[in-house]
Scaffold this active site. Structure first.
Site, PDB file in Angstrom:
ATOM      1  N   ARG A  14      49.660 -43.672 -24.338  1.00  0.00           N
ATOM      2  CA  ARG A  14      48.442 -43.022 -24.821  1.00  0.00           C
ATOM      3  C   ARG A  14      47.786 -43.808 -25.963  1.00  0.00           C
ATOM      4  NH1 ARG A  14      50.635 -36.832 -24.769  1.00  0.00           N
ATOM      5  NH2 ARG A  14      50.488 -36.480 -22.525  1.00  0.00           N
ATOM      6  N   ARG A  22      42.571 -40.509 -27.410  1.00  0.00           N
ATOM      7  CA  ARG A  22      42.054 -39.527 -28.342  1.00  0.00           C
ATOM      8  C   ARG A  22      42.315 -39.789 -29.806  1.00  0.00           C
ATOM      9  NH1 ARG A  22      46.187 -34.992 -25.893  1.00  0.00           N
ATOM     10  NH2 ARG A  22      48.085 -36.191 -26.238  1.00  0.00           N
ATOM     11  N   ARG A  61      33.452 -41.235 -24.956  1.00  0.00           N
ATOM     12  CA  ARG A  61      33.793 -40.148 -24.041  1.00  0.00           C
ATOM     13  C   ARG A  61      32.970 -38.894 -24.282  1.00  0.00           C
ATOM     14  NH1 ARG A  61      38.459 -37.834 -22.222  1.00  0.00           N
ATOM     15  NH2 ARG A  61      36.929 -36.254 -21.684  1.00  0.00           N
ATOM     16  N   ASP A 117      44.674 -40.876 -15.431  1.00  0.00           N
ATOM     17  CA  ASP A 117      45.510 -39.685 -15.573  1.00  0.00           C
ATOM     18  C   ASP A 117      46.384 -39.578 -14.334  1.00  0.00           C
ATOM     19  OD1 ASP A 117      45.620 -36.961 -17.318  1.00  0.00           O
ATOM     20  OD2 ASP A 117      46.031 -36.540 -15.210  1.00  0.00           O
ATOM     21  N   TYR A 161      53.180 -29.820 -11.246  1.00  0.00           N
ATOM     22  CA  TYR A 161      51.800 -29.377 -11.460  1.00  0.00           C
ATOM     23  C   TYR A 161      51.265 -28.646 -10.231  1.00  0.00           C
ATOM     24  CZ  TYR A 161      51.091 -31.894 -15.867  1.00  0.00           C
ATOM     25  OH  TYR A 161      51.157 -32.310 -17.174  1.00  0.00           O
TER      26      TYR A 161
END
Length: 354
Positions: free
Chosen positions: A37, A41, A50, A86, A161
């Site tokens: 990562r 962010r 973004r 992702d 998921y």
């Protein structure tokens, strides 16, 4: 042709990089560093580009993917880039109705829990993810001698998921299916292994120098359940891309009890979270594998002195490893100070220069 094969008798520019040397357990000029990562962010420049763009849409814009992937390489001087995407992108690409909800994660509209539901998991083709091929082509041109890591979600984590319908603390629906209908479970994971293999092949053929299989949730399983119900599908993925000759990395969270089995599944490099010291991880994994890890991401919120002390502990524990890639024990936390990451890269490089 793979990123590590010889084009016209010459090795690719990335071949002698510290990262790929460490993956191959060869002597390195310094311990290579990259962060899970790292693209995202924690960076203000990421938040700027973004802004107003949903996560899944951002993964399908080649120019944007290229910019985001390059941002941490420019800022932190890490030894490898990791492709911005992702793990649910291939599922979205084959038509699964899902979205990534801010603050929640991937949410699946209609969970997969019956044999009839398997028909919704069709084969993935390169055309389904054309934007990956385009973005990787752009990135390899920009990165030059810096390796690009491709990645995918492992069959178990994707299944969790799909079966749960989203993130889960206890994985009750997933485990109920795994224990209650082992044949359906095996067929589900086998189908996901095919999709994951196809997704990794697209990335390697587009220029990825290495690939990482993320099994984020597999730490929820006991070793016997992993060996019987999960390992065959993960091994199928690693076998499917073995002929390309690129390093294959396997990582999961809370997988201290599974490290040896994760290595057995076929990885060249085993990722280690922060719960197990690197020297103990090496004992559990056994010889013939490089290791990746494993500073606790939360350490970066402490003082510089504390970060340096904990970094030294990781490096000391890894000093006798056959190959070591410095990383965090999980992904960069969203509110991490980017300067702390830059200083961490400098610290590792300075302390390990040969």
């Amino acid at each position: 042709m793979s990123a590590n094969e010889r084009p016209s008798g010459q090795q690719p520019k990335t071949y002698d990089s510290a990262f790929l040397k460490a993956c191959r357990r060869e002597p390195v000029p310094h311990t290579p560093v990259w962060f899970m990562r790292q693209a995202g962010r924690s960076l203000p420049e990421y938040l700027k580009v973004r802004e107003g763009i949903p996560m899944l849409e951002s993964c399908m814009r080649p120019e944007l993917v290229t910019e985001i992937t390059l941002q941490p390489v420019r800022r932190h001087k890490v030894d490898a880039a990791i492709y911005f995407s992702d793990i649910v992108v291939p599922l979205k690409a084959i038509g699964i109705d899902l979205d990534i909800k801010p603050g929640v994660g991937p949410v699946v509209a209609d969970p997969i829990r019956t044999r009839a539901d398997l028909d919704r998991l069709r084969d993935l083709t390169p055309e389904d993810v054309w934007y990956v091929t385009e973005a990787m082509g752009m990135l390899t041109q920009e990165l030059g001698s810096t390796p690009l890591i491709g990645f995918a979600g492992a069959p178990f984590t994707l299944a969790s998921y799909l079966v749960e319908g989203g993130p889960s603390r206890n994985h009750e629906h997933t485990k109920a299916l795994m224990y209650g209908d082992p044949q359906l479970w095996a067929d589900l994971l086998d189908r996901l292994a095919e999709i994951t293999s196809a997704f990794l092949k697209v990335q390697i053929e587009a220029g990825a120098s290495a690939v990482q299989l993320f099994d984020s949730w597999v730490g929820a399983l006991a070793p016997a359940d992993y060996r019987r119900s999960v390992m065959p599908a993960s091994a199928k993925v690693f076998d499917a891309v073995a002929s390309y000759g690129v390093p294959r990395i396997h990582f999961g969270v809370g997988t201290g009890e599974l490290l040896g089995l994760m290595g057995e599944a076929g990885a060249d490099v085993v990722g280690v979270d922060w719960r197990v010291p690197m020297d103990e991880a090496a004992r559990r994994v056994g010889p013939g594998k490089a290791l990746q890890g494993n500073l606790d991401p939360a350490v970066l919120f402490s003082t510089r002195e504390a970060v340096e002390t904990k970094t030294r502990e990781v490096l000391d524990a890894a000093s006798d490893l056959e190959g070591h890639i410095f990383n965090l024990g999980h992904g960069v936390l969203p509110t991490t100070d980017p300067d702390a990451l830059t200083r961490l890269v400098e610290c590792v490089h300075e302390r390990t220069v040969r």
